[in-house]
Design a protein around this motif. Structure first.
Motif, PDB file in Angstrom:
ATOM      1  N   MET B   1       0.798  -1.037   0.054  1.00  0.00           N
ATOM      2  CA  MET B   1      -0.164   0.063   0.022  1.00  0.00           C
ATOM      3  C   MET B   1       0.884   0.935   0.243  1.00  0.00           C
ATOM      4  O   MET B   1       1.681   1.263   1.256  1.00  0.00           O
ATOM      5  N   LEU B   2       0.735   2.126  -0.288  1.00  0.00           N
ATOM      6  CA  LEU B   2       1.591   3.631  -0.543  1.00  0.00           C
ATOM      7  C   LEU B   2       0.744   4.278   0.472  1.00  0.00           C
ATOM      8  O   LEU B   2       0.000   4.159   1.107  1.00  0.00           O
ATOM      9  N   ARG B   3       1.857   4.959   1.065  1.00  0.00           N
ATOM     10  CA  ARG B   3       2.296   5.387   2.354  1.00  0.00           C
ATOM     11  C   ARG B   3       2.773   7.012   2.222  1.00  0.00           C
ATOM     12  O   ARG B   3       3.340   7.137   0.938  1.00  0.00           O
ATOM     13  N   PRO B 272      -9.319  -8.574  -4.539  1.00  0.00           N
ATOM     14  CA  PRO B 272      -9.346  -7.844  -3.959  1.00  0.00           C
ATOM     15  C   PRO B 272      -7.898  -7.484  -3.708  1.00  0.00           C
ATOM     16  O   PRO B 272      -7.844  -6.367  -3.082  1.00  0.00           O
ATOM     17  N   PHE B 273      -7.195  -7.827  -4.778  1.00  0.00           N
ATOM     18  CA  PHE B 273      -5.303  -7.779  -4.793  1.00  0.00           C
ATOM     19  C   PHE B 273      -5.318  -6.251  -5.578  1.00  0.00           C
ATOM     20  O   PHE B 273      -4.042  -5.950  -5.274  1.00  0.00           O
ATOM     21  N   PHE B 274      -6.030  -5.663  -6.464  1.00  0.00           N
ATOM     22  CA  PHE B 274      -5.384  -4.537  -7.381  1.00  0.00           C
ATOM     23  C   PHE B 274      -6.466  -4.103  -7.027  1.00  0.00           C
ATOM     24  O   PHE B 274      -6.258  -2.801  -7.993  1.00  0.00           O
ATOM     25  N   ALA B 275      -7.926  -3.945  -6.592  1.00  0.00           N
ATOM     26  CA  ALA B 275      -8.471  -3.183  -6.669  1.00  0.00           C
ATOM     27  C   ALA B 275      -8.190  -1.805  -6.198  1.00  0.00           C
ATOM     28  O   ALA B 275      -9.497  -0.576  -6.883  1.00  0.00           O
ATOM     29  N   TRP B 276      -8.097  -1.665  -5.040  1.00  0.00           N
ATOM     30  CA  TRP B 276      -7.307  -0.865  -4.247  1.00  0.00           C
ATOM     31  C   TRP B 276      -6.398  -0.135  -5.145  1.00  0.00           C
ATOM     32  O   TRP B 276      -5.633   1.124  -4.231  1.00  0.00           O
ATOM     33  N   PRO B 282      -2.660  -2.200 -12.656  1.00  0.00           N
ATOM     34  CA  PRO B 282      -3.774  -2.472 -12.540  1.00  0.00           C
ATOM     35  C   PRO B 282      -4.978  -1.911 -12.518  1.00  0.00           C
ATOM     36  O   PRO B 282      -5.756  -2.513 -12.266  1.00  0.00           O
ATOM     37  N   ARG B 283      -4.697  -0.432 -12.957  1.00  0.00           N
ATOM     38  CA  ARG B 283      -5.954   0.050 -13.831  1.00  0.00           C
ATOM     39  C   ARG B 283      -6.737  -0.535 -14.243  1.00  0.00           C
ATOM     40  O   ARG B 283      -7.833  -0.223 -14.759  1.00  0.00           O
ATOM     41  N   ALA B 284      -5.507  -0.424 -15.228  1.00  0.00           N
ATOM     42  CA  ALA B 284      -5.749  -1.447 -16.884  1.00  0.00           C
ATOM     43  C   ALA B 284      -6.968  -2.761 -16.623  1.00  0.00           C
ATOM     44  O   ALA B 284      -7.571  -3.168 -17.285  1.00  0.00           O
ATOM     45  N   LEU B 285      -6.102  -3.293 -15.345  1.00  0.00           N
ATOM     46  CA  LEU B 285      -7.161  -4.671 -15.363  1.00  0.00           C
ATOM     47  C   LEU B 285      -8.460  -4.490 -14.536  1.00  0.00           C
ATOM     48  O   LEU B 285      -9.150  -4.928 -15.003  1.00  0.00           O
TER      49      LEU B 285
END
Lengths: 257, 356
Positions: B1-3, B272-276, B282-285
């Protein structure tokens, strides 16, 4: 200009909101967990298995008392996940009091728009599946002054049914409804009958079409085809024709007005 | 997760930040427009035939409804209960009024008119028109889900610190109307209700995708990779000669169909692993999967509701800053840096913005 940073929510509201979030999504998770699974192979043939008892108990309680009011009681085990669907369609032939054909209505209507045709397919699917007739036990004797109830079941016929044109192809099986006392129903072959639900649907459709078109009576003809199997492609062999079952429901008579 | 420095620390803070942070209401407003259009597309095609599909003298009359309520049946996945349409029993004029009035409500809701009122009425309309045993379809359940989350957020929007006028407090913020939604000079106030509803829709969507994926794995045809074969060769259209013509390419067809089907399953379980995640792939997927799912549902399965729902579910996962970037690109003003509506800082990299 971006708006000024909003004040945070009061703590009590965060707690209240958290209870709602956990309760709401928890109810959905329990509903999904408590769903039946399968069908699985068992010594008695294929059968569905119950969901875990704790999830069933909690899920059904929350479903009855909460999700039902929101119309969110689906467990997302969609029927359409079973892609090997049969083809079902039906015609209704509307007739006047003398039995002359007034109109023929086909459902799904090839001229209807995509959304309406989809709903018409759902209407047609209400006419299946048929249900097996259990083998009769001992011979029943009617009470004095009473008659034994005759049970309707599907009977294959060879000859053309009067007044109804039939396609003349060997791959088509024709069925009509025959009524017989329970112990006289044939036992030398599997026998099936229209389900109660399908019977209600068939009567309702004919009632509607007779009222709409001023018909006195009608015949409903159901067309059924089993799905094409991918195994034909795998083994590179296909039969000469795919079978179709054409079933004639009993004549419907519109109530006199 | 980006922080980054603004990310909350600790479970309690992260929980509150995820669910109860006041966020830019733009994504929620866009979801309202998409949902409103879907509801209209669902109901409008029945125009002129609404009496036969929804009337008590239609395909399913009073007796049929009573029977469905007593016994249910294979064609009654949607629970019956109340419906405003029951008021129109024996009154075709009132039924027409309810039908056309409902379309008006859905259009007003999509257009952001008096959303505190029209969101509730929209939910009532969707629930009422799905309570029909003859044509009830499991996809209708998905519409009630969308209508519910659209109602929750719009009913609560702006009650706390919303800076609304008394009229807006009664009927909902004017900033929900499209000409105000995209106003860069007077952006709408950040909303906790909009964020909460979007989060609930996102999580519910993920539960649906996972649950239906797990259900597919209970079916032999999905394990065998043959689930897509059946809609491609419908029994009403396929002849033995059609099939025989494909025998030469059978291995390729079966290979492609089974691979496509397993990629569908992988997408569902991977969601659930790429949605957020907000980097490019991940966005393209996410969006590509939603789009392919939509096309597949319409083209392959001839099912009208699942596809748009899938797409709306995927789009609900995009953040406000991502939407702004998309809108700026569409509007052709990408040269001007996009600013976060909450932080006011320029957004140069979609992946680097704080969670929203």
């Amino acid at each position: 200009m971006p708006p000024t940073a909003p004040r945070p929510l009061p703590r009590w509201l965060v707690i209240l909101g958290s209870i709602f979030v956990v309760g709401h999504l928890g109810a959905i998770v329990f509903l999904v967990l408590g769903a039946q699974s399968g069908p699985w192979p068992t010594p008695f043939g294929e059968s569905n298995a119950s969901g875990p008892y704790f999830a069933q108990t909690i899920g059904s309680y929350l479903s009855d008392n909460y999700l039902r009011h929101l119309r969110m009681t689906h467990n997302y085990h969609f029927v359409s996940n079973r892609t090997d669907e049969e083809y079902v369609a039906f015609d209704v032939i509307l007739k006047d009091a003398n039995g002359r054909e007034i109109k023929k209505v086909s459902i799904p209507d090839p001229d209807a728009n995509f959304w309406v045709r989809h709903r018409q397919k759902i209407l047609a699917r209400n006419l299946v599946p048929d249900v097996p007739v259990a083998p009769a036990g001992a011979e029943k004797i009617a009470a004095p002054g009473k008659k034994l109830l005759k049970i309707p079941f599907w009977e294959p016929v060879e000859e053309k049914k009067e007044g109804v044109p039939l396609p003349n192809q060997p791959s088509i099986t024709k069925l009509v409804i025959r009524r017989e006392i329970e112990h006289l129903i044939p036992r030398d072959r599997p026998v099936s009958k229209v389900s109660d639900w399908s019977m209600v649907a068939a009567e309702e459709y004919q009632r509607f079409l007779c009222e709409k078109n001023g018909a006195a009576k009608s015949d409903l003809i159901r067309y059924y085809r089993q799905p094409i199997l991918p195994e034909y492609l795998a083994i590179r062999q296909a039969p000469n024709s795919f079978p179709e079952i054409v079933s004639y429901f009993e004549e419907y008579r519109a109530p006199q007005r | 997760m980006l922080r980054n420095a603004e990310s909350p620390v600790g479970f309690s803070s992260r929980w509150t930040d995820f669910w109860f942070r006041a966020a830019d209401p733009l994504p929620y407003g866009l979801m309202r427009i998409f949902c409103g259009l879907l509801f209209l597309a669902w109901l409008l095609p029945f125009a002129g035939r609404h009496d036969e599909f929804f009337g008590m003298e239609g395909w399913f009359g009073r007796e049929g409804y009573l029977q469905a309520m007593r016994e249910g049946g294979p064609g009654t996945p949607v629970p019956l209960g109340w419906s405003i349409l029951y008021l129109a029993e024996g009154n075709p004029g009132l039924l027409s009024l309810l039908y056309w009035g409902s379309l008006g409500i859905l259009a007003a809701f999509a257009a952001g008119v008096a959303t505190r009122i029209t969101s509730v009425l929209t939910w009532v309309v969707v629930v009422s028109f799905t309570a029909n045993p003859a044509i009830s379809f499991e996809g209708d359940f998905l519409l009630t889900i969308l209508a519910f989350y659209m109602m929750v957020g719009h009913v609560l929007q702006g009650f706390l610190h919303g800076g609304l006028t008394p009229l807006e407090m009664a009927i909902g913020p004017m900033s929900n109307m499209p000409h105000r939604m995209f106003d860069r000079d007077h952006p709408p106030a950040p909303s906790v209700a909009a964020n909460l509803s979007m989060r609930m829709l996102q999580i519910h969507f993920a539960i649906i995708v996972l649950a239906t994926g797990l259900h597919k794995l209970q079916l032999g045809r999905w394990w065998a990779g043959m689930a897509f074969f059946f809609p491609m060769f419908p029994p009403e259209k396929t002849t033995p000669s059609d099939l025989q013509a494909l025998f030469g390419n059978a291995p390729l067809i079966l290979f492609t169909l089974s691979l496509a089907q397993y990629m569908t399953l992988a997408w569902q379980f991977g969601l659930p692993f790429f949605a957020w995640k907000r980097s490019f792939w991940p966005r393209a997927l996410l969006i590509g999967g939603g789009l392919i799912g939509w096309i597949g549902n319409v083209w392959l399965f001839s099912i009208p509701i699942f596809g748009p729902f899938w797409m709306i579910g995927c789009l609900s996962l995009l953040t406000a800053d991502e939407w702004h970037a998309i809108i700026e690109k569409i509007a052709g003003t990408a040269a001007e840096p996009v600013k976060s509506r909450v932080t006011g800082k320029p957004v140069t990299d979609i992946a680097a913005v704080p969670r929203g």
